[in-house]
Design an enzyme around this catalytic site. Structure first.
Site, PDB file in Angstrom:
ATOM      1  N   GLU A   1      30.362  34.690  -6.942  1.00  0.00           N
ATOM      2  CA  GLU A   1      31.766  34.411  -6.595  1.00  0.00           C
ATOM      3  C   GLU A   1      31.727  33.754  -5.222  1.00  0.00           C
ATOM      4  O   GLU A   1      31.480  34.414  -4.218  1.00  0.00           O
ATOM      5  CB  GLU A   1      32.571  35.719  -6.560  1.00  0.00           C
ATOM      6  CG  GLU A   1      32.677  36.429  -7.890  1.00  0.00           C
ATOM      7  CD  GLU A   1      33.568  35.703  -8.892  1.00  0.00           C
ATOM      8  OE1 GLU A   1      34.302  34.775  -8.505  1.00  0.00           O
ATOM      9  OE2 GLU A   1      33.510  36.061 -10.082  1.00  0.00           O
TER      10      GLU A   1
ATOM     11  N   CYS B   1      39.091  34.009  -0.262  1.00  0.00           N
ATOM     12  CA  CYS B   1      38.501  32.919  -1.045  1.00  0.00           C
ATOM     13  C   CYS B   1      39.595  32.128  -1.744  1.00  0.00           C
ATOM     14  O   CYS B   1      39.456  30.936  -1.975  1.00  0.00           O
ATOM     15  CB  CYS B   1      37.511  33.478  -2.055  1.00  0.00           C
ATOM     16  SG  CYS B   1      38.223  34.759  -3.100  1.00  0.00           S
TER      17      CYS B   1
HETATM   18  P1  NAD Z   1      27.937  34.640   3.552  1.00  0.00           P
HETATM   19  O1  NAD Z   1      27.448  33.821   2.417  1.00  0.00           O
HETATM   20  O2  NAD Z   1      27.572  34.213   4.925  1.00  0.00           O
HETATM   21  O3  NAD Z   1      27.405  36.145   3.417  1.00  0.00           O
HETATM   22  C1  NAD Z   1      27.702  36.937   2.274  1.00  0.00           C
HETATM   23  C2  NAD Z   1      26.681  38.058   2.173  1.00  0.00           C
HETATM   24  O4  NAD Z   1      25.402  37.510   1.880  1.00  0.00           O
HETATM   25  C3  NAD Z   1      26.500  38.874   3.447  1.00  0.00           C
HETATM   26  O5  NAD Z   1      26.373  40.231   3.102  1.00  0.00           O
HETATM   27  C4  NAD Z   1      25.192  38.345   4.019  1.00  0.00           C
HETATM   28  O6  NAD Z   1      24.499  39.276   4.827  1.00  0.00           O
HETATM   29  C5  NAD Z   1      24.417  38.074   2.737  1.00  0.00           C
HETATM   30  N1  NAD Z   1      23.320  37.111   2.861  1.00  0.00           N
HETATM   31  C6  NAD Z   1      23.116  36.167   3.828  1.00  0.00           C
HETATM   32  N2  NAD Z   1      21.996  35.454   3.543  1.00  0.00           N
HETATM   33  C7  NAD Z   1      21.501  35.951   2.385  1.00  0.00           C
HETATM   34  C8  NAD Z   1      20.378  35.623   1.563  1.00  0.00           C
HETATM   35  N3  NAD Z   1      19.542  34.633   1.888  1.00  0.00           N
HETATM   36  N4  NAD Z   1      20.199  36.318   0.426  1.00  0.00           N
HETATM   37  C9  NAD Z   1      21.049  37.308   0.050  1.00  0.00           C
HETATM   38  N5  NAD Z   1      22.113  37.664   0.796  1.00  0.00           N
HETATM   39  C10 NAD Z   1      22.341  37.002   1.947  1.00  0.00           C
HETATM   40  O7  NAD Z   1      29.503  34.745   3.384  1.00  0.00           O
HETATM   41  P2  NAD Z   1      30.553  35.418   4.380  1.00  0.00           P
HETATM   42  O8  NAD Z   1      30.724  34.540   5.573  1.00  0.00           O
HETATM   43  O9  NAD Z   1      30.221  36.849   4.578  1.00  0.00           O
HETATM   44  O10 NAD Z   1      31.882  35.365   3.477  1.00  0.00           O
HETATM   45  C11 NAD Z   1      32.735  34.273   3.452  1.00  0.00           C
HETATM   46  C12 NAD Z   1      32.543  33.475   2.180  1.00  0.00           C
HETATM   47  O11 NAD Z   1      32.721  34.301   1.036  1.00  0.00           O
HETATM   48  C13 NAD Z   1      33.569  32.365   2.025  1.00  0.00           C
HETATM   49  O12 NAD Z   1      32.947  31.194   1.616  1.00  0.00           O
HETATM   50  C14 NAD Z   1      34.503  32.895   0.944  1.00  0.00           C
HETATM   51  O13 NAD Z   1      35.184  31.896   0.233  1.00  0.00           O
HETATM   52  C15 NAD Z   1      33.549  33.647   0.091  1.00  0.00           C
HETATM   53  N6  NAD Z   1      34.254  34.612  -0.752  1.00  0.00           N
HETATM   54  C16 NAD Z   1      34.366  34.361  -2.085  1.00  0.00           C
HETATM   55  C17 NAD Z   1      35.085  35.235  -2.901  1.00  0.00           C
HETATM   56  C18 NAD Z   1      35.236  34.978  -4.391  1.00  0.00           C
HETATM   57  O14 NAD Z   1      35.671  35.882  -5.093  1.00  0.00           O
HETATM   58  N7  NAD Z   1      34.940  33.794  -4.892  1.00  0.00           N
HETATM   59  C19 NAD Z   1      35.662  36.377  -2.347  1.00  0.00           C
HETATM   60  C20 NAD Z   1      35.526  36.594  -0.990  1.00  0.00           C
HETATM   61  C21 NAD Z   1      34.816  35.717  -0.193  1.00  0.00           C
END
Ligand code: NAD
Length: 539
Positions: A251, A285
């Site tokens: 997502e 999101c």
């Molecule tokens: P992010 O991608 O920076 O981090 C998300 C998670 O992934 C964190 O827990 C982080 O520690 C982890 N992570 C980082 N690198 C990783 C790796 N290499 N492997 C596995 N995990 C890793 O996102 P964010 O800044 O925390 O959140 C914001 C983003 O989330 C926005 O783009 C938003 O649109 C999206 N989002 C999407 C939805 C949806 O339902 N589509 C819902 C909420 C947020």
């Protein structure tokens, strides 16, 4: 929790071996909240072993037994709502209202929905095959828990997109390890504490605090990955999971757009636009980030937006009703927001409200309205994830639809039109996972309906039947009765006679002159099949 003495919180059910820790500060005030011990690689492997060992008994409890325990958790959430809201606010800096309706409200709704509907969605099916080749056989398909599920979450809704996805995973009979965002681990830790209090067995639900490297390591250890976050990280997760062919559900980011056409209720459209653009500081999101307004109503509509955005109160929340827009949780996001606004202004957009970082002790950005934007600007192409709204003038519906679809994102969209029928017609032209007509984003609460992005906004869906079935693999069992002939026509040894007979039989069933469907083979085909079977078994 604010003002608490500095102390390390040990990850529940786990062992913090690495010694590193996360310091959580309230983004609205800068105040220290708590320190959380991280799980290192060895600790994470230990959690995985314990989770796997605990899973069979959890699965054997049955979906009804699991519903009783998660039902108790729903009651706990309701009884401890203030504690939950306070925890969410302390690590995100969002207003009370955003935490109450969207974090707490979603958690309650999801626990209620999945405990009621999981039994129906996971029910096994019994049927007969459509082909006469399988006549007499019974078939059963059933949903088998995947085993150990890894949930990796973002910071914007600590209860929704982190713990929220654990609910269907647990209801499907899996053990779960949740890796929350390093910015917001406290709500997840609170839910683990609550889960243990409500009877979730030891190690069935574990939280693994840590940074991106912990999330990456988790991908290697689980049977299914439920990831919510940015497109860039989602791609890294998919690449890593490909090494072990571990299935993933992603997502990812969005750039949701609103189309406003001539004849729409502009007052409601403006209220919806401003609310779903600024809610949660624009860090959803499914936030509305861009608007395509038909030229005939453009001036009137942007004037309404300007008035409503300028009236918003932003700042550090201090109880219900204190502010409309809260803090920017992620410091890095401030730079993105600022860069998108500056880029738009440099390329000719006009500013009708807001524009700068809040000059206060916490992290804020003024609710901002940009008009006269176009597709050369980052604010129309890239996710801003902040309290901004960018509006573009378009000639007509066709232009609006083409521009909305000209995006790598495909999460959600909204349409305001003359009437519902026109709105629905436009909705069907949009390349996104969900469209709201005369509304926006609220479909997220329709837990019966699939929610997920197309294009680069995601893979798979949450909610609806597939939102829980993805946490299971499907097993088919075919049962052939004892009375079946010992040798069947298709079995060895091949003979020219039998091959010819099968050829005729296939033509009768599926060829040009077949008069019936294969489910109801015509008598001639049935007779042939019986003859072939008699001959094969030597009767
Ligand atoms: P992010 O991608 O920076 O981090 C998300 C998670 O992934 C964190 O827990 C982080 O520690 C982890 N992570 C980082 N690198 C990783 C790796 N290499 N492997 C596995 N995990 C890793 O996102 P964010 O800044 O925390 O959140 C914001 C983003 O989330 C926005 O783009 C938003 O649109 C999206 N989002 C999407 C939805 C949806 O339902 N589509 C819902 C909420 C947020």
């Amino acid at each position: 929790m604010e003002g608490a003495e500095k102390q390390a919180l040990i990850a529940p059910n786990g062992k913090a071996v690495g010694g590193s820790s996360i310091e959580v500060r309230n983004p609205a005030t800068g105040a220290y909240v708590a320190s959380v011990a991280c799980v290192d690689d060895a600790g994470l492997e230990l959690l995985a072993q314990r989770g796997r060992a605990a899973q069979p008994a959890w699965s054997e409890l049955g979906v009804g037994g699991r519903a009783v325990i998660l039902g108790a958790l729903r009651r706990w959430l309701s009884e401890n709502s203030e504690r939950v809201i306070e925890t969410v606010i302390s690590e995100t800096g969002k207003p009370y209202e955003d935490a109450q309706l969207y974090d707490l409200g979603y958690g309650l709704a999801a626990l209620s929905f999945w405990t009621r509907n999981a039994p129906r969605y996971l029910q096994e099916q019994r049927f007969f095959a459509h082909t006469p080749l399988l006549a007499g056989r019974r078939l059963v398909t059933r949903y088998v828990p995947r085993g150990l599920v890894g949930v990796i979450g973002p910071w914007n809704y600590p209860l929704v997109n982190s713990f929220g996805d654990c609910i269907p995973a647990l209801m499907a009979g899996n053990s779960v390890i949740l890796k929350p965002s390093e910015l917001t681990p406290l709500t997840s830790l609170l839910m683990a504490e609550a889960g243990a209090e409500c009877g979730i067995p030891d190690a069935v639900f574990q939280v693994a605090p840590g940074g991106g490297e912990t999330g990456a390591a988790l991908v290697d250890l689980v049977d299914f990955v439920m990831f919510t976050g940015s497109i860039a990280t989602g791609r890294a997760v998919a690449l890593r999971a490909a090494q072990t062919l571990t299935p993933v559900s992603l997502e990812l980011g969005g750039k949701d757009a609103l189309i406003v056409l001539d004849g729409a209720d502009l007052e409601r459209a403006a209220n919806v636009a401003v609310f779903y653009a600024m809610m949660n500081s624009g860090a959803a999101c499914v936030s509305l980030e861009r608007v395509y307004a038909e030229s005939t109503i453009y001036s009137e509509f942007t004037a309404k937006l300007a008035e409503k955005v300028a009236a918003l109160r932003y700042g550090a929340p201090h109880g219900p009703g204190s502010v409309d827009v809260g803090a920017i949780t992620d410091e890095r996001q401030l730079d993105t927001i600022e860069a998108h606004v500056a880029d738009a202004l440099a390329k000719g957009a006009r500013l009708l409200a807001g524009d700068r970082r809040g000059e206060r002790s916490g992290r804020f950005f003024e609710p901002t309205l940009l008009v006269d934007t176009d597709h050369t600007m980052a604010c129309m192409n890239e996710e801003t994830f902040g309290p901004t709204l960018a509006v573009m003038r378009v000639a007509d519906e066709d232009a609006a639809v083409a521009l909305l679809n000209d995006s790598r994102y495909g999460l959600g969209a909204a349409v305001f039109a003359r009437d519902a029928a026109e709105g629905e017609r436009v909705a069907r032209r949009l390349a996104v996972g969900a469209v709201c007509v005369n509304d926006a984003a609220i479909n997220y609460f329709a837990l019966e309906a699939p929610m997920g992005g197309v294009k680069q906004s995601g893979l798979g869906v949450r909610h609806g039947p597939d939102g829980i079935r993805k946490f299971a693999s499907q097993q088919t069992i075919l049962i052939t009765p004892r009375w079946m002939p010992r040798r069947e026509p298709q079995m060895y040894a091949y003979s020219a006679w039998m091959t010819k007979l099968i050829g005729r039989w296939l033509k009768l069933l599926y060829g040009r002159r077949a008069s019936t469907t294969p489910e109801h083979p015509e008598p001639a085909a049935k007779r042939l099949l019986r003859a072939a079977r008699r001959r094969a078994s030597g009767d």
